[in-house]
Scaffold this active site. Structure first.
Site, PDB file in Angstrom:
ATOM      1  N   CYS A 127       0.836  -1.199   0.000  1.00 57.61           N
ATOM      2  CA  CYS A 127       0.000   0.000   0.000  1.00 57.61           C
ATOM      3  C   CYS A 127       0.878   1.260   0.000  1.00 57.61           C
ATOM      4  O   CYS A 127       1.538   1.545  -0.994  1.00 57.61           O
ATOM      5  CB  CYS A 127      -0.963  -0.046   1.183  1.00 57.61           C
ATOM      6  SG  CYS A 127      -2.389   1.078   0.981  1.00 57.61           S
ATOM      7  N   HIS A 153      -3.431  -5.892   0.822  1.00 55.71           N
ATOM      8  CA  HIS A 153      -2.830  -6.130   2.142  1.00 55.71           C
ATOM      9  C   HIS A 153      -2.797  -7.618   2.486  1.00 55.71           C
ATOM     10  O   HIS A 153      -3.670  -8.107   3.214  1.00 55.71           O
ATOM     11  CB  HIS A 153      -3.620  -5.378   3.222  1.00 55.71           C
ATOM     12  CG  HIS A 153      -3.408  -3.906   3.217  1.00 55.71           C
ATOM     13  ND1 HIS A 153      -2.435  -3.290   3.968  1.00 55.71           N
ATOM     14  CD2 HIS A 153      -4.048  -2.919   2.544  1.00 55.71           C
ATOM     15  CE1 HIS A 153      -2.479  -1.981   3.782  1.00 55.71           C
ATOM     16  NE2 HIS A 153      -3.440  -1.728   2.918  1.00 55.71           N
ATOM     17  N   GLU A 158      -0.922  -9.006   4.579  1.00 58.84           N
ATOM     18  CA  GLU A 158      -0.669  -9.153   6.018  1.00 58.84           C
ATOM     19  C   GLU A 158      -1.950  -9.133   6.832  1.00 58.84           C
ATOM     20  O   GLU A 158      -1.941  -9.457   8.028  1.00 58.84           O
ATOM     21  CB  GLU A 158       0.290  -8.049   6.503  1.00 58.84           C
ATOM     22  CG  GLU A 158      -0.331  -6.689   6.756  1.00 58.84           C
ATOM     23  CD  GLU A 158      -0.593  -5.863   5.513  1.00 58.84           C
ATOM     24  OE1 GLU A 158      -0.904  -4.667   5.650  1.00 58.84           O
ATOM     25  OE2 GLU A 158      -0.495  -6.393   4.385  1.00 58.84           O
TER      26      GLU A 158
END
Length: 245
Positions: A108, A218, A220
């Protein structure tokens, strides 16, 4: 001999940064052939841990795991008229880290930073991450397809990855994305839908070495199956975890 590599997490145990750090540590240890330990240094919204890392020798043995922009700290200090404690210049240059053969991932805002720093392919000013084609901030789950054998982050991936996006400026612009793909530097492509209008449905790109990966989604935020919004209805699944990246 030097001690272990320290991953400094800016927030307390049990949170996102701590969880990601502890999942990342064994993989880093295996890739680098060296012990990696996680050290929690919470407080002041992440400033304490960041300050500790900024004061360490620039030798690559103390790494910061963070979820906010380092430059953002400096901007907040300026906003409130406080002396700027540290900037990017206090940290080991990423280019030196890459030159040592160590992998770097920017997610990002991190993707945007890698592009602006010139660490991802394209002439300065010709490559950018612009406003979403819709004109709105977009937060939803997407499916991305690993397509590059060059990137060390994606070359062993077989299954698509499910993960959320949350951005307003994620539209990847490149003057010659066909050549980029021919060079094996398109690492990830939007599979379910293109949420921002990125050229060629590109979700992530790598540098020529394959060590650097930048992506807007994302991964994660999908490290366990139950994080998928449809996990009780057969959605997601361990084969599609963002953790695999």
């Amino acid at each position: 001999t030097r001690g272990p590599i320290r991953l400094v997490a800016q927030f307390p145990p049990g949170g996102l940064v701590d969880t990601v750090s502890r999942l990342l540590a064994p993989h880093l240890s295996q890739a680098l052939g060296q012990s990696v330990v996680v050290e929690n240094r919470p407080g002041a919204g992440g400033l304490i841990g960041t300050d500790i890392v900024a004061k360490q020798p620039a030798d690559g043995y103390t790494l910061l795991v963070h979820i906010v922009s380092i430059s953002g700290f400096a901007e907040v200090d300026k906003l409130y008229g406080r002396p700027v404690k540290f900037t990017r210049d206090d940290f080991i240059p990423i280019a030196r880290f890459i030159a040592a053969g160590r992998p770097v991932i920017g997610i990002c805002n991190g993707f945007q930073s890698l592009v602006r720093a010139g660490l991802l392919p394209g002439a300065p000013g010709a490559v950018a991450l612009g406003h979403n084609e819709s004109g709105f901030f977009d937060c939803r789950w997407v499916r991305i397809q690993p397509v590059s054998a060059r990137s060390v982050w994606t070359r062993e991936l077989v299954e698509d990855i499910d993960c959320p996006i949350a951005h307003g400026e994620g539209r990847y612009v490149h003057p010659d994305h066909v050549s980029l793909e021919a060079a094996g530097q398109v690492a990830l492509r939007y599979r379910s839908t293109n949420p921002n209008g990125s050229v060629g449905d590109i979700a992530g790109v790598s540098d020529p070495t394959g060590l650097v990966l930048g992506l807007m989604p994302h991964p994660e935020n999908h490290i366990v199956v139950r994080q998928h919004p449809h996990h009780r209805r057969g959605g997601g699944g361990s084969a599609h975890l963002g953790l695999r990246i």
